[in-house]
Write a protein that holds these residues in place. Structure first.
Motif, mmCIF file in Angstrom:
data_model
loop_
_atom_site.group_PDB
_atom_site.id
_atom_site.type_symbol
_atom_site.label_atom_id
_atom_site.label_comp_id
_atom_site.label_asym_id
_atom_site.label_seq_id
_atom_site.Cartn_x
_atom_site.Cartn_y
_atom_site.Cartn_z
ATOM 1 N N ASN A 47 0.788 -1.237 0.000
ATOM 2 C CA ASN A 47 0.000 0.000 0.000
ATOM 3 C C ASN A 47 0.819 1.287 0.000
ATOM 4 O OD1 ASN A 47 -2.369 -1.573 0.104
ATOM 5 N ND2 ASN A 47 -2.236 -1.703 2.334
ATOM 6 N N LEU A 128 2.303 6.250 10.486
ATOM 7 C CA LEU A 128 1.103 5.444 10.716
ATOM 8 C C LEU A 128 0.997 4.315 9.691
ATOM 9 C CD1 LEU A 128 -1.427 8.304 11.522
ATOM 10 C CD2 LEU A 128 -0.447 6.667 13.137
ATOM 11 N N GLU A 129 1.385 4.600 8.447
ATOM 12 C CA GLU A 129 1.374 3.545 7.432
ATOM 13 C C GLU A 129 2.364 2.438 7.786
ATOM 14 O OE1 GLU A 129 2.168 5.818 3.870
ATOM 15 O OE2 GLU A 129 0.057 5.762 3.301
ATOM 16 N N MET A 131 3.370 1.612 10.764
ATOM 17 C CA MET A 131 2.852 0.881 11.917
ATOM 18 C C MET A 131 1.750 -0.080 11.508
ATOM 19 S SD MET A 131 2.901 3.821 14.875
ATOM 20 C CE MET A 131 2.679 2.669 16.232
ATOM 21 N N ARG A 132 0.878 0.366 10.600
ATOM 22 C CA ARG A 132 -0.184 -0.527 10.110
ATOM 23 C C ARG A 132 0.409 -1.724 9.374
ATOM 24 N NH1 ARG A 132 -3.267 4.401 9.542
ATOM 25 N NH2 ARG A 132 -2.335 4.820 7.503
ATOM 26 N N SER A 133 1.576 -1.527 8.781
ATOM 27 C CA SER A 133 2.267 -2.620 8.077
ATOM 28 C C SER A 133 3.108 -3.482 9.014
ATOM 29 C CB SER A 133 3.159 -2.043 6.974
ATOM 30 O OG SER A 133 2.403 -1.319 6.025
ATOM 31 N N GLU A 134 3.011 -3.229 10.324
ATOM 32 C CA GLU A 134 3.736 -3.966 11.370
ATOM 33 C C GLU A 134 5.247 -3.829 11.245
ATOM 34 O OE1 GLU A 134 2.231 -7.990 11.447
ATOM 35 O OE2 GLU A 134 0.415 -7.343 12.488
ATOM 36 N N HIS A 318 1.790 5.960 19.993
ATOM 37 C CA HIS A 318 1.002 4.727 20.003
ATOM 38 C C HIS A 318 1.698 3.564 20.703
ATOM 39 C CE1 HIS A 318 -2.286 6.218 17.557
ATOM 40 N NE2 HIS A 318 -1.417 6.746 16.714
#
Length: 371
Positions: A47, A128-129, A131-134, A318
């Motif tokens: 993404n 944030l991207e 983090m969402r991708s771990e 976060h």
């Protein structure tokens, strides 16, 4: 000298590749090719153009460095284009060459070492991207680096931390009642109501330093007509996240009060939020030791106080359990960050890389998550 020239060559190549937030395709490919040639495997994502590589350690716990890749869209010599006036090309250069140095040394580490290359910092979306991708899975220590203007951190020195503030954009719309300019009593003028908001927002005050400035204001298409709507944006900055909450709460009270008084509709949203820095004492102490090891005691500056914001701090916003800090690198930067003609002393690149390398050595000797 040869190594310094290699860093400057990388910087110059990345500088020419400048791409805007979300469009870092060529920049990402360039970095991936260099890292693949050094033997790293690339962990990329579907993404966005962010990615990371790892040097395996004895433990699954991860110590990490983060670089940002995007450039600003701004007018340069009469043309709007992507321009690296915030130094992200230099940050990627220093983190890249730290990774290359570790691969060349083939040293064994206690912790897995991860190098994060992040997109979209300028629009406060990249962290944030990632983090969402771990990309922060198992990370216990995280560091970044950022060029600083000369008045913040002098040349030859480095700050072990940067105290960035928090920021949010307050975007709003006043919907009134259109009318002929000759019959203003038949309408409700959204421009006048928006102007009244400017005055009311000026009266807002809290105990800590803050900035609350209108940066966009649009309303009307004809000189003889009262328009139906007026839109605007406020740039709101504060020292702490709690202070920012107080400012936006007070702004909401004023908007509701004015809407009730005038009969107009006032809608708004809070966008492009970036949190304030969390100054982690343990991480700062590691950074001080790394600066000392790289260039001596006299190179250590105080924690840098910055009026700007940085989406690096989403990571600890976060995941506050992570030890993290951002190095402020003195490099003779002028006339300022985000100025289209920003320049700095590129010989500071090797100084920054040396600090990052020593910081990883220090972080690798530590124990984390102890009770």
């Amino acid at each position: 000298m040869e190594h310094a020239q290699t860093l400057e060559k990388t910087y110059e190549e990345l500088h020419r590749l400048a791409e805007p937030s979300g469009g870092e395709e060529k920049t990402s490919l360039y970095l991936k090719q260099k890292l693949t040639q050094a033997g790293y495997d690339i962990q990329e994502f579907k993404n966005h153009y962010g990615f990371y590589v790892e040097w395996p350690g004895e433990q699954e716990e991860v110590i990490a460095l983060r670089a940002d890749m995007d450039a600003l869209l701004q007018e340069v010599e009469g043309k709007v284009r992507a321009n690296h006036s915030c130094g992200h090309d230099s940050h990627s250069t220093m983190v890249l060459h730290t990774a290359l140095r570790i691969a060349a040394e083939k040293k064994k580490y206690n912790h897995t070492v991860r190098f994060l290359f992040q997109p979209s910092e300028e629009i406060a979306a990249g962290a944030l991207e990632m983090m969402r991708s771990e990309a922060l899975k198992n990370v216990v220590f995280l560091a970044g680096i950022h060029l600083r203007p000369e008045h913040e951190v002098p040349s030859g020195k480095a700050a072990p931390g940067i105290r960035h503030g928090t920021i949010v954009s307050l975007k709003g719309k006043v919907t009134g009642t259109p009318a002929h300019a000759a019959r203003p009593e038949d309408g409700t003028n959204p421009i006048e109501i928006s102007s009244e908001l400017i005055e009311r927002f000026r009266d807002i005050s809290i105990r800590e330093p803050f900035s609350f400035k209108v940066t966009e204001f649009h309303g009307g298409e004809a000189s003889n007509a009262i328009p139906a709507t007026c839109t605007w944006t406020y740039d709101i900055r504060c020292r702490s996240n709690e202070g920012l909450d107080e400012l936006t709460d007070r702004a909401e009270v004023e908007m509701k009060k004015l809407a009730s008084e005038t009969g107009a509709e006032i809608s708004f949203s809070l966008e492009e939020f970036s949190p304030a820095a969390r100054i982690n004492r343990k991480a700062v102490q590691k950074a001080e030791k790394a600066i000392r090891e790289a260039a001596g005691e006299e190179a250590i500056d105080e924690i840098c106080e910055s009026p700007g914001a940085e989406d690096f701090h989403f990571y600890t916003f976060h995941q506050p359990e992570i030890e993290a800090t951002m190095i402020g690198l003195g490099c003779g930067l002028k006339p300022g960050l985000h100025h289209p003609d920003m320049t700095f002393d590129t010989s500071a690149l090797i100084f920054g890389m040396d600090i990052l390398y020593e910081l990883l050595q220090e972080a690798d000797q530590s124990t984390y998550n102890e009770e």
